[in-house]
Design a protein around this motif. Structure first.
Motif, PDB file in Angstrom:
ATOM      1  N   THR A 139       0.766  -0.990  -0.092  1.00 28.46           N
ATOM      2  CA  THR A 139       0.246   0.194  -0.248  1.00 28.46           C
ATOM      3  C   THR A 139       0.631   1.251  -0.227  1.00 28.46           C
ATOM      4  OG1 THR A 139      -0.236  -0.405   2.132  1.00 28.46           O
ATOM      5  CG2 THR A 139      -2.136  -0.952   1.045  1.00 28.46           C
ATOM      6  N   TRP A 140       2.351   0.923  -0.036  1.00 31.94           N
ATOM      7  CA  TRP A 140       2.956   2.880  -0.319  1.00 31.94           C
ATOM      8  C   TRP A 140       2.863   3.358  -1.747  1.00 31.94           C
ATOM      9  CZ3 TRP A 140       6.045   5.292   2.468  1.00 31.94           C
ATOM     10  CH2 TRP A 140       6.627   6.349   1.909  1.00 31.94           C
ATOM     11  N   GLN A 141       2.350   4.378  -1.034  1.00 30.34           N
ATOM     12  CA  GLN A 141       2.496   5.450  -2.330  1.00 30.34           C
ATOM     13  C   GLN A 141       3.710   6.534  -2.284  1.00 30.34           C
ATOM     14  OE1 GLN A 141      -1.993   6.992  -2.444  1.00 30.34           O
ATOM     15  NE2 GLN A 141      -2.356   5.168  -0.858  1.00 30.34           N
ATOM     16  N   GLU A 142       4.169   6.142  -3.444  1.00 35.37           N
ATOM     17  CA  GLU A 142       5.690   7.178  -3.293  1.00 35.37           C
ATOM     18  C   GLU A 142       5.128   8.331  -3.765  1.00 35.37           C
ATOM     19  OE1 GLU A 142       9.873   8.417  -3.310  1.00 35.37           O
ATOM     20  OE2 GLU A 142       9.197   6.448  -2.599  1.00 35.37           O
ATOM     21  N   GLN A 143       5.980   9.333  -3.144  1.00 39.10           N
ATOM     22  CA  GLN A 143       5.774  10.702  -3.489  1.00 39.10           C
ATOM     23  C   GLN A 143       6.953  11.663  -3.365  1.00 39.10           C
ATOM     24  OE1 GLN A 143       2.470  12.193  -3.423  1.00 39.10           O
ATOM     25  NE2 GLN A 143       1.096   9.455  -2.581  1.00 39.10           N
ATOM     26  N   GLY A 144       7.384  10.883  -3.103  1.00 43.97           N
ATOM     27  CA  GLY A 144       8.997  11.709  -3.660  1.00 43.97           C
ATOM     28  C   GLY A 144       9.674  11.390  -2.430  1.00 43.97           C
ATOM     29  N   PHE A 145      11.040  13.189  -2.575  1.00 43.40           N
ATOM     30  CA  PHE A 145      11.810  13.211  -1.664  1.00 43.40           C
ATOM     31  C   PHE A 145      11.958  14.220  -1.247  1.00 43.40           C
ATOM     32  CE2 PHE A 145      13.830   9.250  -2.844  1.00 43.40           C
ATOM     33  CZ  PHE A 145      14.230   8.444  -2.033  1.00 43.40           C
ATOM     34  N   PHE A 146      11.919  15.182  -0.211  1.00 43.71           N
ATOM     35  CA  PHE A 146      11.897  16.281   0.660  1.00 43.71           C
ATOM     36  C   PHE A 146      12.052  16.578   1.487  1.00 43.71           C
ATOM     37  CE2 PHE A 146       7.887  14.766  -1.963  1.00 43.71           C
ATOM     38  CZ  PHE A 146       7.825  16.069  -2.631  1.00 43.71           C
ATOM     39  N   GLY A 147      12.760  17.898   2.218  1.00 40.85           N
ATOM     40  CA  GLY A 147      13.147  18.310   3.436  1.00 40.85           C
ATOM     41  C   GLY A 147      12.083  18.498   4.159  1.00 40.85           C
ATOM     42  N   ILE A 148      12.403  18.599   5.790  1.00 38.12           N
ATOM     43  CA  ILE A 148      11.023  18.296   6.038  1.00 38.12           C
ATOM     44  C   ILE A 148      11.042  19.908   7.017  1.00 38.12           C
ATOM     45  CG2 ILE A 148      11.612  16.242   7.232  1.00 38.12           C
ATOM     46  CD1 ILE A 148      13.176  18.016  10.163  1.00 38.12           C
ATOM     47  N   ASN A 149      11.582  20.966   6.234  1.00 36.38           N
ATOM     48  CA  ASN A 149      11.679  22.530   6.392  1.00 36.38           C
ATOM     49  C   ASN A 149      12.348  23.048   5.097  1.00 36.38           C
ATOM     50  OD1 ASN A 149      13.887  22.954   7.185  1.00 36.38           O
ATOM     51  ND2 ASN A 149      13.420  22.004   9.119  1.00 36.38           N
TER      52      ASN A 149
ATOM     53  N   LEU B 179      15.114  25.507  15.386  1.00 38.15           N
ATOM     54  CA  LEU B 179      16.299  24.868  16.258  1.00 38.15           C
ATOM     55  C   LEU B 179      17.625  24.041  15.007  1.00 38.15           C
ATOM     56  CD1 LEU B 179      14.599  23.366  18.262  1.00 38.15           C
ATOM     57  CD2 LEU B 179      15.162  24.696  18.300  1.00 38.15           C
ATOM     58  N   GLY B 180      16.910  24.507  13.462  1.00 40.01           N
ATOM     59  CA  GLY B 180      18.478  24.333  12.263  1.00 40.01           C
ATOM     60  C   GLY B 180      18.329  23.064  11.747  1.00 40.01           C
ATOM     61  N   TYR B 181      16.978  22.110  12.772  1.00 38.91           N
ATOM     62  CA  TYR B 181      17.024  20.396  12.172  1.00 38.91           C
ATOM     63  C   TYR B 181      17.281  20.716  10.170  1.00 38.91           C
ATOM     64  CZ  TYR B 181      15.900  18.562  15.783  1.00 38.91           C
ATOM     65  OH  TYR B 181      15.759  18.321  17.762  1.00 38.91           O
ATOM     66  N   SER B 182      18.090  19.905   9.612  1.00 37.45           N
ATOM     67  CA  SER B 182      18.043  19.299   8.824  1.00 37.45           C
ATOM     68  C   SER B 182      17.694  17.935   8.554  1.00 37.45           C
ATOM     69  CB  SER B 182      19.304  20.207   7.706  1.00 37.45           C
ATOM     70  OG  SER B 182      19.238  20.102   6.370  1.00 37.45           O
ATOM     71  N   GLN B 183      16.917  18.375   7.523  1.00 38.94           N
ATOM     72  CA  GLN B 183      16.579  16.449   7.134  1.00 38.94           C
ATOM     73  C   GLN B 183      15.815  16.000   6.312  1.00 38.94           C
ATOM     74  OE1 GLN B 183      17.334  13.676   9.086  1.00 38.94           O
ATOM     75  NE2 GLN B 183      17.025  12.429   7.129  1.00 38.94           N
ATOM     76  N   ASN B 184      16.611  15.522   5.275  1.00 46.60           N
ATOM     77  CA  ASN B 184      15.946  14.945   3.991  1.00 46.60           C
ATOM     78  C   ASN B 184      15.267  13.210   4.162  1.00 46.60           C
ATOM     79  OD1 ASN B 184      16.133  17.422   2.048  1.00 46.60           O
ATOM     80  ND2 ASN B 184      18.138  16.160   1.907  1.00 46.60           N
ATOM     81  N   ALA B 185      14.637  13.525   3.209  1.00 45.26           N
ATOM     82  CA  ALA B 185      12.883  12.122   3.675  1.00 45.26           C
ATOM     83  C   ALA B 185      12.429  11.414   2.732  1.00 45.26           C
ATOM     84  CB  ALA B 185      12.277  12.385   5.078  1.00 45.26           C
ATOM     85  N   GLU B 186      12.642  10.500   2.293  1.00 43.80           N
ATOM     86  CA  GLU B 186      11.655   9.762   1.111  1.00 43.80           C
ATOM     87  C   GLU B 186      10.216  10.441   2.050  1.00 43.80           C
ATOM     88  OE1 GLU B 186      11.224   5.657  -1.770  1.00 43.80           O
ATOM     89  OE2 GLU B 186      12.571   5.873  -0.038  1.00 43.80           O
ATOM     90  N   TYR B 187       9.509  10.783   1.234  1.00 45.38           N
ATOM     91  CA  TYR B 187       8.155  10.612   1.865  1.00 45.38           C
ATOM     92  C   TYR B 187       7.278   9.653   0.987  1.00 45.38           C
ATOM     93  CZ  TYR B 187       8.526  14.797   4.699  1.00 45.38           C
ATOM     94  OH  TYR B 187       8.808  15.372   5.581  1.00 45.38           O
ATOM     95  N   GLY B 188       6.247   9.579   1.502  1.00 38.46           N
ATOM     96  CA  GLY B 188       4.945   8.141   1.085  1.00 38.46           C
ATOM     97  C   GLY B 188       3.658   8.184   1.304  1.00 38.46           C
ATOM     98  N   LEU B 189       2.492   8.519   1.397  1.00 36.85           N
ATOM     99  CA  LEU B 189       1.589   7.225   1.675  1.00 36.85           C
ATOM    100  C   LEU B 189       1.245   6.453   2.274  1.00 36.85           C
ATOM    101  CD1 LEU B 189      -1.036   9.774  -0.304  1.00 36.85           C
ATOM    102  CD2 LEU B 189      -0.164  10.668   2.035  1.00 36.85           C
ATOM    103  N   ASP B 190       0.864   5.945   3.537  1.00 42.73           N
ATOM    104  CA  ASP B 190       0.762   4.910   3.765  1.00 42.73           C
ATOM    105  C   ASP B 190      -0.507   4.277   4.864  1.00 42.73           C
ATOM    106  OD1 ASP B 190       1.480   1.532   3.757  1.00 42.73           O
ATOM    107  OD2 ASP B 190       3.370   1.964   2.865  1.00 42.73           O
TER     108      ASP B 190
END
Length: 451
Positions: free
Chosen positions: A79-89, A99-110
């Motif tokens: 049921t994973w629906q890929e949405q792409g790679f994005f940053g959390i901000n 607070l200076g967080y930097s994080q890239n993640a693979e986003y999807g719907l599930d």
């Protein structure tokens, strides 16, 4: 609907402390992971198998998959629906940007459910936003977000996915858009006190009520804001650690307490701590930890809705709340650290997860207010769960439902005073009716003695 009590995983996880985690079921078939609560994230974040390879961390930690709370493999979910790679901000705006967080993640719907597979848990909802990560910093374990904000995928036609929290409410699975949370504390009671998370209610057995009430701020990324009116150290001596009151954001994503530099310097003097240049942490070796523990020091935070005056609440943190265990990969060897950070500006002043070990937080988004209470520690205490009903319910005639004033409960029962008043009125009406009946049917028909 009744409040939804989310069971803790009964594990202690993390490389920046021993934190009480919660279990999630992700995907189809469900894969179990353990995560920490993020009061300000709009999404769930999980660790993928790449996170336990040398690409993410070198050397790979022993028992890596378990130490990171378990791994989620997107390719094994039908049921994973890929949405792409994005940053959390983005561009200094959004989740943990202050607070200076930097994080890239693979986003999807599930699909996403609460609790372990086959165990007690909560609802499973479809099309929930999942952010898959591999890097070990700033997140070593995954998170479960409590934010009301949706995730906006602007690069694919402005698609917007609601958060799990708002989905619970829109599907009428909880009585209101509210939650209560405390982080738990491993140093408390005989075997530690696990975290507690309740949607649509609160547990009166876990905190001491107070009269202070707080209003949510307008900034959606920084809404749970309190005024820190004072910070007092009590140990071998007593000292004021905060010369100027300041506003602070309460959140559980970051473990640290972020304060103005002057306040951090006062903490350094009071506890005899200093920053380790290689890690940027206030590290404590075993000897220093034992000495500080022996002083039995505590720090009292006095919080109000404003910087001065008004109703306030004191939240007391013992030294144990500041003695967090650190492990690889945060530090090269197991040690302790003091969760204190210097805020570069007002937007960074934050009371993080360490603070929520001793504080019980209840937030009611429909009424725009929240409460902060001192945690209670009673071994074997029975839960006393009470509902926070939405003001949209016609039967809810009470005022905002927060534990500070016990207004959070909604009740249809009449008070003894009201019942007594009703009884008096009924007796009076009955007596009046009987009097009129006597006049018309008895007195007026008595024969006259006149000639």
């Amino acid at each position: 609907p009744s409040p939804l009590v989310v069971p803790p995983s009964q594990y202690w996880d993390g490389d920046n402390g021993a934190w009480s985690s919660f279990a999630l079921r992700v995907g189809t078939p469900p894969q179990d992971v353990r995560v920490l609560v993020s009061t300000n994230s709009p999404e769930a974040m999980v660790v993928v198998p790449l996170g336990c390879t040398t690409t993410a961390v070198n050397p790979v930690p022993a028992d890596c998959a378990n130490s990171r709370g378990g791994l989620f493999n997107t390719s094994q979910s039908s049921t994973w629906q890929e949405q792409g790679f994005f940053g959390i901000n983005e561009n200094g705006v959004g989740f943990e940007a202050d607070l200076g967080y930097s994080q890239n993640a693979e986003y999807g719907l599930d699909t996403l459910g609460l609790g372990f597979t086959g165990g007690p848990g909560g609802p499973t909802l479809e099309n929930q936003t999942i952010a898959a990560i591999a890097s070990v910093s700033p997140f070593y374990t995954g998170i479960f977000g409590l934010s009301t904000q949706p995730v906006n995928y602007s690069t694919i036609g402005n698609f917007s996915a609601p958060s799990y929290f708002t989905s619970l409410r829109s599907q009428k699975l909880i009585p209101s858009l509210s939650w209560s949370y405390t982080a738990g504390a491993k140093y408390r009671l005989k075997a530690g006190q696990y975290a507690q998370l309740i949607f649509g209610g609160f547990d009166t057995s876990r905190f001491t009520s107070n009269s202070a009430s707080f209003t949510l701020a307008g900034d959606i990324d920084r809404d749970i804001v309190v005024g820190i009116q004072s910070i007092i150290y009590s140990g071998t001596t007593q000292a004021n650690l905060l010369s100027t009151p300041t506003y602070a954001f309460i959140e559980s994503t970051d473990p640290n307490i972020w304060l103005p530099e002057a306040a951090c310097q006062e903490f350094e003097k009071a506890f005899g701590i200093s920053i380790d240049e290689s890690t940027g942490l206030y590290l404590m070796n075993t000897t220093q930890y034992a000495q500080l523990e022996a002083t039995n020091a505590q720090v009292t935070f006095t919080l109000g809705n404003s910087l001065t005056g008004g109703e306030t609440v004191n939240i007391i943190l013992p030294f144990s709340a500041f003695a967090l265990p650190a492990s690889y990969p945060l530090t090269s060897n197991d040690t302790y650290y003091f969760p204190l950070k210097k805020a570069a500006n007002d937007s960074q002043v934050t009371l993080g997860r360490a603070f929520l070990q001793e504080a019980y937080l209840t937030v009611d988004y429909e009424r725009g207010n929240f409460s902060v209470s001192q945690c209670l520690w009673v071994d074997g205490a029975a839960s006393q769960i009470e509902s926070i009903l939405s003001p949209t319910y016609p039967t809810n005639i009470s005022s905002p439902a927060l534990p500070a004033s016990n207004a959070a409960k909604s009740s249809n029962h009449l008070s003894p005073g009201v019942i007594a008043a009703i009884v008096i009125v009924v007796v009076f009406v009955v007596a009046a009716v009987l009097g009129l009946a006597y006049y018309f049917f008895v007195y007026r028909h008595v024969p006259s003695n006149a000639p």
